[in-house]
Each structure stands twice: as C-alpha cells, then as structure tokens.
Design a protein around this motif. Structure first.
Motif, PDB file in Angstrom:
ATOM      1  N   PHE A  67     -28.578  73.669 -16.484  1.00  0.00           N
ATOM      2  CA  PHE A  67     -29.810  73.356 -15.780  1.00  0.00           C
ATOM      3  C   PHE A  67     -30.520  74.658 -15.453  1.00  0.00           C
ATOM      4  O   PHE A  67     -30.043  75.469 -14.644  1.00  0.00           O
ATOM      5  N   LEU A  68     -31.633  74.880 -16.169  1.00  0.00           N
ATOM      6  CA  LEU A  68     -32.420  76.109 -15.999  1.00  0.00           C
ATOM      7  C   LEU A  68     -31.548  77.351 -16.170  1.00  0.00           C
ATOM      8  O   LEU A  68     -31.603  78.310 -15.384  1.00  0.00           O
ATOM      9  N   GLY A  69     -30.667  77.293 -17.183  1.00  0.00           N
ATOM     10  CA  GLY A  69     -29.828  78.434 -17.508  1.00  0.00           C
ATOM     11  C   GLY A  69     -28.483  78.440 -16.842  1.00  0.00           C
ATOM     12  O   GLY A  69     -27.605  79.230 -17.221  1.00  0.00           O
ATOM     13  N   LYS A  70     -28.272  77.614 -15.864  1.00  0.00           N
ATOM     14  CA  LYS A  70     -27.001  77.589 -15.161  1.00  0.00           C
ATOM     15  C   LYS A  70     -26.084  76.555 -15.811  1.00  0.00           C
ATOM     16  O   LYS A  70     -26.458  75.394 -15.978  1.00  0.00           O
ATOM     17  N   SER A  71     -24.868  76.971 -16.147  1.00  0.00           N
ATOM     18  CA  SER A  71     -23.907  76.059 -16.762  1.00  0.00           C
ATOM     19  C   SER A  71     -23.199  75.244 -15.683  1.00  0.00           C
ATOM     20  O   SER A  71     -23.011  75.703 -14.541  1.00  0.00           O
ATOM     21  N   ASN A  72     -22.799  74.018 -16.108  1.00  0.00           N
ATOM     22  CA  ASN A  72     -22.069  73.125 -15.214  1.00  0.00           C
ATOM     23  C   ASN A  72     -22.785  72.945 -13.878  1.00  0.00           C
ATOM     24  O   ASN A  72     -22.193  73.059 -12.794  1.00  0.00           O
ATOM     25  N   ALA A  73     -24.075  72.691 -13.941  1.00  0.00           N
ATOM     26  CA  ALA A  73     -24.885  72.518 -12.725  1.00  0.00           C
ATOM     27  C   ALA A  73     -24.640  71.137 -12.144  1.00  0.00           C
ATOM     28  O   ALA A  73     -24.392  70.165 -12.858  1.00  0.00           O
ATOM     29  N   THR A  74     -24.725  71.046 -10.830  1.00  0.00           N
ATOM     30  CA  THR A  74     -24.534  69.780 -10.128  1.00  0.00           C
ATOM     31  C   THR A  74     -25.878  69.230  -9.681  1.00  0.00           C
ATOM     32  O   THR A  74     -26.918  69.883  -9.819  1.00  0.00           O
ATOM     33  N   ARG A  75     -25.847  68.064  -9.087  1.00  0.00           N
ATOM     34  CA  ARG A  75     -27.073  67.476  -8.575  1.00  0.00           C
ATOM     35  C   ARG A  75     -27.628  68.286  -7.406  1.00  0.00           C
ATOM     36  O   ARG A  75     -28.847  68.313  -7.177  1.00  0.00           O
ATOM     37  N   SER A  76     -26.747  68.967  -6.715  1.00  0.00           N
ATOM     38  CA  SER A  76     -27.216  69.833  -5.618  1.00  0.00           C
ATOM     39  C   SER A  76     -28.071  70.959  -6.155  1.00  0.00           C
ATOM     40  O   SER A  76     -29.070  71.375  -5.514  1.00  0.00           O
ATOM     41  N   ASP A  77     -27.734  71.477  -7.320  1.00  0.00           N
ATOM     42  CA  ASP A  77     -28.536  72.526  -7.940  1.00  0.00           C
ATOM     43  C   ASP A  77     -29.934  72.005  -8.280  1.00  0.00           C
ATOM     44  O   ASP A  77     -30.925  72.749  -8.192  1.00  0.00           O
ATOM     45  N   VAL A  78     -30.021  70.737  -8.657  1.00  0.00           N
ATOM     46  CA  VAL A  78     -31.320  70.146  -8.991  1.00  0.00           C
ATOM     47  C   VAL A  78     -32.160  70.021  -7.717  1.00  0.00           C
ATOM     48  O   VAL A  78     -33.372  70.340  -7.714  1.00  0.00           O
ATOM     49  N   VAL A  79     -31.533  69.577  -6.616  1.00  0.00           N
ATOM     50  CA  VAL A  79     -32.263  69.453  -5.347  1.00  0.00           C
ATOM     51  C   VAL A  79     -32.726  70.823  -4.866  1.00  0.00           C
ATOM     52  O   VAL A  79     -33.849  70.974  -4.370  1.00  0.00           O
ATOM     53  N   THR A  80     -31.876  71.831  -5.005  1.00  0.00           N
ATOM     54  CA  THR A  80     -32.245  73.198  -4.608  1.00  0.00           C
ATOM     55  C   THR A  80     -33.474  73.657  -5.389  1.00  0.00           C
ATOM     56  O   THR A  80     -34.395  74.303  -4.836  1.00  0.00           O
ATOM     57  N   PHE A  81     -33.522  73.346  -6.683  1.00  0.00           N
ATOM     58  CA  PHE A  81     -34.675  73.714  -7.509  1.00  0.00           C
ATOM     59  C   PHE A  81     -35.939  73.067  -6.959  1.00  0.00           C
ATOM     60  O   PHE A  81     -37.005  73.709  -6.865  1.00  0.00           O
ATOM     61  N   MET A  82     -35.876  71.790  -6.612  1.00  0.00           N
ATOM     62  CA  MET A  82     -37.058  71.097  -6.104  1.00  0.00           C
ATOM     63  C   MET A  82     -37.600  71.776  -4.841  1.00  0.00           C
ATOM     64  O   MET A  82     -38.812  72.019  -4.718  1.00  0.00           O
ATOM     65  N   HIS A  83     -36.721  72.121  -3.912  1.00  0.00           N
ATOM     66  CA  HIS A  83     -37.186  72.751  -2.671  1.00  0.00           C
ATOM     67  C   HIS A  83     -37.719  74.154  -2.942  1.00  0.00           C
ATOM     68  O   HIS A  83     -38.644  74.616  -2.258  1.00  0.00           O
ATOM     69  N   LYS A  84     -37.172  74.808  -3.921  1.00  0.00           N
ATOM     70  CA  LYS A  84     -37.563  76.175  -4.220  1.00  0.00           C
ATOM     71  C   LYS A  84     -38.985  76.254  -4.763  1.00  0.00           C
ATOM     72  O   LYS A  84     -39.733  77.211  -4.443  1.00  0.00           O
ATOM     73  N   ILE A  85     -39.390  75.270  -5.562  1.00  0.00           N
ATOM     74  CA  ILE A  85     -40.733  75.355  -6.170  1.00  0.00           C
ATOM     75  C   ILE A  85     -41.831  75.004  -5.159  1.00  0.00           C
ATOM     76  O   ILE A  85     -43.005  75.333  -5.384  1.00  0.00           O
TER      77      ILE A  85
END
Length: 361
Positions: free
Chosen positions: A269-287
């Motif tokens: 997910f965006l270059g990160k291997s073995n990403a979790t759903r938490s990583d996706v939520v972090t991306f949303m808040h970051k943008i």
C-alpha cells in the motif's frame, strides 16, 4: 448260317444271332423264312406277312411254344423304357435344382452388389456372372457409373478444400461412402475458424453447430480459459465499483467504509509491504492537511484490467487507471491533481494492493 433281314427293324443280321443288335428282337429259333416268297418273319405268326402263306400245324405249334418268350421280351422292353423314363425325369429334376440354385446364388450376389458402395464388389459380380439377366447387368453397370461419379466429385471437393464445396458435395451425394470423412472435414474447418477468432462467441457458435464435434472438449477448455483471462463487462463493473467505493470513502472521511474496501493485509500500500487497514486509515488522515476543507477523488473511466486464475477458479484482477483529486482549501482556493493508480483486487473483491504516483503536467 445265313444272312437274313430282321423282321422287326429290317436290318441284315445272322439267322443264328440270339437277338437283333439293332432293335433287340429275338432271332435264333424265333423266325422262319416263307417258302413261297422268302420273307423272314417271326415263327409265332400263322402266316407270311408278305404273301400270307400259311405255316400249317407245325408252325402253329411253334407259335404256341414261343409265345411266352415273346411276351417276356416285350416286358423287358417295357421295363427298359420305364427305367429310361425315370432316369430322364431324375436328370431333369437335378438340372432344375441346379439351375434354381445357380439362379438364387446370382440373385443374392446381385442384391448384395446393388447395396454396396464399393466399386470392386460390382466389378466382381460382373466377372462372376457373365450370363446374368440383362436387366441385372444394366443395373450393376449403372450403379457402377454412379459410384465413379461420386468418386470424381469427391476428388474435386477435396482438391478445392473449401467448406462450401464439401457441403455442396454432401447435398448432391447424401449417401456417399465419403460422408463421414466430409463431415469431419467441415468440423475441422469450422474449428479452425473458431479457434482463430479466439473469442467466446465464436467458440460457442462452433459447439452449437457441432455438438458432437471432434473439438468440443477443446472448445469448452478454450471458453473456460477465456472466461478466466478475458475481461468481461461484469468484471469491469466489479472493479470500478470497488474503487468508486474506496474514493467515496476518502471523500467522506469514513474510516469504516474505507477499510471495508481493502484486504485485512495488503501486499503493498503506497510502497509499504504487508500493510494493514490501519495504514490505510492513517493515509486518509494524512492527506487532510491543515487548511484543507474538502477533498474530491474521482476515478477516471480508463480502466485497463487483466485477470489471473490463482487456483480453485479464484480470479485476481490487476488494474491500471487514472484518478483525479480536487482539493478545496479553507480560503476557497482549489487545486486539481492527477494520479496514475496501479492496484490489485482479490477474488473476494477487496483491494489487495494499491500504489499511485502523481502525473506531472
């Protein structure tokens, strides 16, 4: 010994001969010579048949003595005639049976030849029965000419190699001995066309035209493979629906809706291997940086989708498409950005890999 004429058949014979060799009439001691005219006649006669001279008592006595042998002679002749007649009848019956047997044999051979599609069978009939009835010979020769015509037409159809020529041949000769071969050739031609087209429609058309064709199994395998690897309209709807939901969740800043579109563990997910759903939520808040009031993501309808069977009829989609981002700041200004997205969708319909890069104008 004297030479006399047989009183029965008038052939010259010895008067000492027991019987006439020509007609079998008894001679020795059974004939007399007329003293008046010299005519020879049987001694049992009472007078000369030529001059009617009477023989007297002695001649009459001799006639009595020889009556019984004369009757025996007549009986023997009758027996011989009966035997000959019976022999002739038997021979006639045997000939009739033989003739009928030969006739029956010829009839059976004729019917078999007329039912045959083999020119050699007809030629053998003509050779074996040169004296067959004329109508049989004419029919066999006519049938033979028909078979030769069938052979010529088949050769022409084979040389042309076209489906239409073979179909025309079958229409003209529906009972041809080459019917099966011709049908297999048409089957092969149609399969070549369908396999060259390489699409589900052409393969299904082949199966419909040849439900018992030689290549039905191959056609079904090809259809299965195409359905596995060829993107169908329903595949595009599935993929587009996943990413529409993903970006709408980003626009609404809805964590639950956003994570429901992604796999629990993403390959990348965006270059990160073995990403979790938490990583996706972090991306949303970051943008959503300070100063950003709203954001609108819109996937462009330029999807390039490929399919892969990863086993057990499970399909994984690889997707490339463009996405447009419109950012509205607190001061009312807007900013439009475009991205190229590379992603994968799992057999469960969840995003299993997501990467994107900004497209520079």
């Amino acid at each position: 010994m004297a030479i006399i004429k047989c009183p029965e058949c008038n052939h010259e014979i010895s008067d000492k001969a027991p019987v006439c060799p020509c007609c079998g009439a008894p001679i020795a001691d059974h004939v007399v010579t007329c003293p008046e005219c010299g005519k020879v006649y049987f001694s049992n006669q009472t007078e000369c048949p030529q001059c009617h001279h009477l023989t007297g008592k002695e001649v009459a006595a001799q006639a009595d003595v020889h009556t019984k042998p004369t009757n025996v002679h007549k009986n023997n002749r009758i027996i011989i005639m009966v035997v000959v007649a019976v022999a002739l009848v038997v021979c006639g019956i045997c000939y009739a049976f033989y003739h009928n047997a030969q006739s029956d044999k010829e009839q059976i051979a004729y019917e078999a030849a007329m039912a045959s599609q083999d020119a050699d069978v007809l030629q053998n009939y003509l050779a074996m029965y040169p004296n067959a009835p004329e109508e049989h010979v004419d029919s066999i020769q006519s049938h033979l000419e028909m078979l030769k015509a069938i052979d010529r037409d088949w050769t022409n159809a084979m040389v042309s190699g076209s489906k239409s020529a073979i179909e025309r041949y079958l229409a003209e000769h529906p009972n041809s001995p080459f019917k099966s071969t011709a049908q297999h050739m048409i089957d092969s031609i149609d399969w070549s066309v369908a396999s060259a087209a390489g699409n589900v429609e052409s393969l299904e058309a082949y199966i419909e035209s040849h439900p018992d064709g030689d290549y039905v199994e191959e056609a079904n395998d090809a259809i299965k493979n195409l359905n596995t690897t060829t993107v169908q309209p329903e595949d595009k709807l599935l993929v587009a629906g996943v990413f529409n939901s993903f970006f709408q969740s980003l626009n609404a800043r809805d964590e639950e809706a956003l994570t429901s579109t992604t796999s629990p563990l993403m390959t990348k997910f965006l270059g990160k291997s073995n990403a979790t759903r938490s990583d996706v939520v972090t991306f949303m808040h970051k943008i959503y940086k300070n100063g950003v009031s709203t954001m609108k993501w819109q996937p462009m309808d330029d999807y390039k989708i490929s399919k892969k069977d990863i086993g057990s009829q499970k399909i994984e989609y690889t997707v490339v498409f463009s996405a447009k981002q419109t950012v509205t700041h607190d001061d009312g200004s807007t900013e439009d950005l475009q991205y190229r997205v590379n992603a994968k969708v799992s057999p469960e319909g969840l995003i299993s890999e997501f990467n994107m890069v900004k497209i520079l104008e």
